[in-house]
Motif scaffolding. Structure first.
Motif, PDB file in Angstrom:
ATOM      1  N   ARG A 122       0.823  -1.223   0.000  1.00 41.95           N
ATOM      2  CA  ARG A 122       0.000   0.000   0.000  1.00 41.95           C
ATOM      3  C   ARG A 122       0.853   1.269   0.000  1.00 41.95           C
ATOM      4  NH1 ARG A 122      -3.682  -2.662   4.237  1.00 41.95           N
ATOM      5  NH2 ARG A 122      -5.274  -3.596   2.913  1.00 41.95           N
ATOM      6  N   THR A 123       2.124   1.168   0.397  1.00 42.85           N
ATOM      7  CA  THR A 123       2.985   2.357   0.425  1.00 42.85           C
ATOM      8  C   THR A 123       3.532   2.692  -0.958  1.00 42.85           C
ATOM      9  OG1 THR A 123       5.078   1.189   0.908  1.00 42.85           O
ATOM     10  CG2 THR A 123       3.680   1.787   2.798  1.00 42.85           C
ATOM     11  N   PHE A 124       3.396   1.791  -1.901  1.00 43.64           N
ATOM     12  CA  PHE A 124       3.871   2.014  -3.273  1.00 43.64           C
ATOM     13  C   PHE A 124       2.703   2.561  -4.098  1.00 43.64           C
ATOM     14  CE2 PHE A 124       6.904  -0.938  -1.585  1.00 43.64           C
ATOM     15  CZ  PHE A 124       8.097  -0.638  -2.211  1.00 43.64           C
ATOM     16  N   THR A 125       2.620   3.880  -4.187  1.00 43.35           N
ATOM     17  CA  THR A 125       1.537   4.504  -4.938  1.00 43.35           C
ATOM     18  C   THR A 125       2.107   5.281  -6.111  1.00 43.35           C
ATOM     19  OG1 THR A 125       1.568   6.580  -3.683  1.00 43.35           O
ATOM     20  CG2 THR A 125       0.196   4.771  -2.800  1.00 43.35           C
ATOM     21  N   TRP A 126       1.259   5.534  -7.100  1.00 46.93           N
ATOM     22  CA  TRP A 126       1.712   6.323  -8.245  1.00 46.93           C
ATOM     23  C   TRP A 126       1.968   7.763  -7.817  1.00 46.93           C
ATOM     24  CZ3 TRP A 126       3.982   3.932 -11.783  1.00 46.93           C
ATOM     25  CH2 TRP A 126       3.568   2.664 -12.196  1.00 46.93           C
ATOM     26  N   ASP A 127       1.182   8.294  -6.865  1.00 48.69           N
ATOM     27  CA  ASP A 127       1.428   9.653  -6.379  1.00 48.69           C
ATOM     28  C   ASP A 127       2.801   9.748  -5.717  1.00 48.69           C
ATOM     29  OD1 ASP A 127      -0.989  10.643  -7.272  1.00 48.69           O
ATOM     30  OD2 ASP A 127      -2.003  10.405  -5.337  1.00 48.69           O
ATOM     31  N   ARG A 128       3.140   8.768  -4.910  1.00 49.39           N
ATOM     32  CA  ARG A 128       4.457   8.762  -4.254  1.00 49.39           C
ATOM     33  C   ARG A 128       5.568   8.638  -5.296  1.00 49.39           C
ATOM     34  NH1 ARG A 128       7.487   4.299  -1.622  1.00 49.39           N
ATOM     35  NH2 ARG A 128       9.093   5.293  -0.371  1.00 49.39           N
ATOM     36  N   THR A 129       5.356   7.794  -6.303  1.00 48.53           N
ATOM     37  CA  THR A 129       6.340   7.638  -7.371  1.00 48.53           C
ATOM     38  C   THR A 129       6.558   8.960  -8.095  1.00 48.53           C
ATOM     39  OG1 THR A 129       5.750   5.323  -7.673  1.00 48.53           O
ATOM     40  CG2 THR A 129       6.861   6.401  -9.527  1.00 48.53           C
ATOM     41  N   SER A 131       6.004  11.983  -6.953  1.00 46.41           N
ATOM     42  CA  SER A 131       6.656  12.917  -6.038  1.00 46.41           C
ATOM     43  C   SER A 131       8.151  12.644  -5.919  1.00 46.41           C
ATOM     44  CB  SER A 131       5.984  12.824  -4.658  1.00 46.41           C
ATOM     45  OG  SER A 131       6.627  13.664  -3.746  1.00 46.41           O
ATOM     46  N   LEU A 132       8.528  11.380  -5.784  1.00 42.63           N
ATOM     47  CA  LEU A 132       9.944  11.029  -5.686  1.00 42.63           C
ATOM     48  C   LEU A 132      10.688  11.330  -6.986  1.00 42.63           C
ATOM     49  CD1 LEU A 132       9.660   7.668  -3.711  1.00 42.63           C
ATOM     50  CD2 LEU A 132      10.594   9.841  -2.870  1.00 42.63           C
ATOM     51  N   THR A 133      10.025  11.111  -8.113  1.00 38.12           N
ATOM     52  CA  THR A 133      10.637  11.424  -9.408  1.00 38.12           C
ATOM     53  C   THR A 133      10.857  12.926  -9.539  1.00 38.12           C
ATOM     54  OG1 THR A 133       9.581   9.489 -10.406  1.00 38.12           O
ATOM     55  CG2 THR A 133      10.381  11.208 -11.917  1.00 38.12           C
ATOM     56  N   ASP A 135      11.211  15.055  -7.092  1.00 34.60           N
ATOM     57  CA  ASP A 135      12.305  15.395  -6.167  1.00 34.60           C
ATOM     58  C   ASP A 135      13.668  15.097  -6.780  1.00 34.60           C
ATOM     59  OD1 ASP A 135      10.414  16.189  -4.303  1.00 34.60           O
ATOM     60  OD2 ASP A 135      10.625  14.387  -3.043  1.00 34.60           O
TER      61      ASP A 135
END
Length: 143
Positions: A122-129, A131-133, A135
């Motif tokens: 559940r911690t692997f989301t497209w939004d998080r991806t 955001s990290l990209t 950054d």
């Protein structure tokens, strides 16, 4: 039973290797997304002894279904699994077999890994991806 999902790859003839367990080995070929989800969800364990993996999406998909995962250490799959799966050395068939046996013998431990894996997935989301990209791009531009 051993279920091998996906097309045959690397010009490898598995027939001699699976002959001793042919009555319990099922080669599915390509399956749809819904079929794949059902296979993950119904599996006692998902084994992915990868040597070269760009990310480890099959591992993440299995974890999202609550299936305990056995995969290889020192690969991107290790980063996906973290402490919520079983890691074995690359190329160590004995360690892989032992890990599978241990999961099949201990339903409680397998269930715990299934729950932990689902939570981690559940911690692997497209939004998080995204955001990290973003950054990463910003840090390169700032350098």
């Amino acid at each position: 039973h051993l279920v091998l999902v996906g097309p045959t790859g690397w010009q490898e003839d598995l027939s001699p290797r699976i002959a001793p367990i042919a009555d319990r080995c099922h080669l599915t070929g390509f399956v749809s997304g819904d079929e794949l989800d059902a296979l993950y969800a119904g599996a006692a364990a998902f084994c992915f002894p990868s040597r070269f993996e760009g990310f480890g999406l099959p591992v993440l998909e299995a974890m999202a279904q609550g299936t305990p995962v056995v995969t290889t250490a020192g690969t991107s799959c290790e980063e996906v699994v973290g402490d919520d799966g079983v890691l074995v050395p690359v190329g160590d068939a004995g360690a892989l077999a032992d890990a599978i046996d241990a999961l099949l013998a201990d339903a409680g431990a397998a269930a715990v890994l299934g729950v932990r894996g689902r939570e981690r997935a559940r911690t692997f989301t497209w939004d998080r991806t995204a955001s990290l990209t973003l950054d990463a791009y910003r840090s390169v531009l700032a350098a």
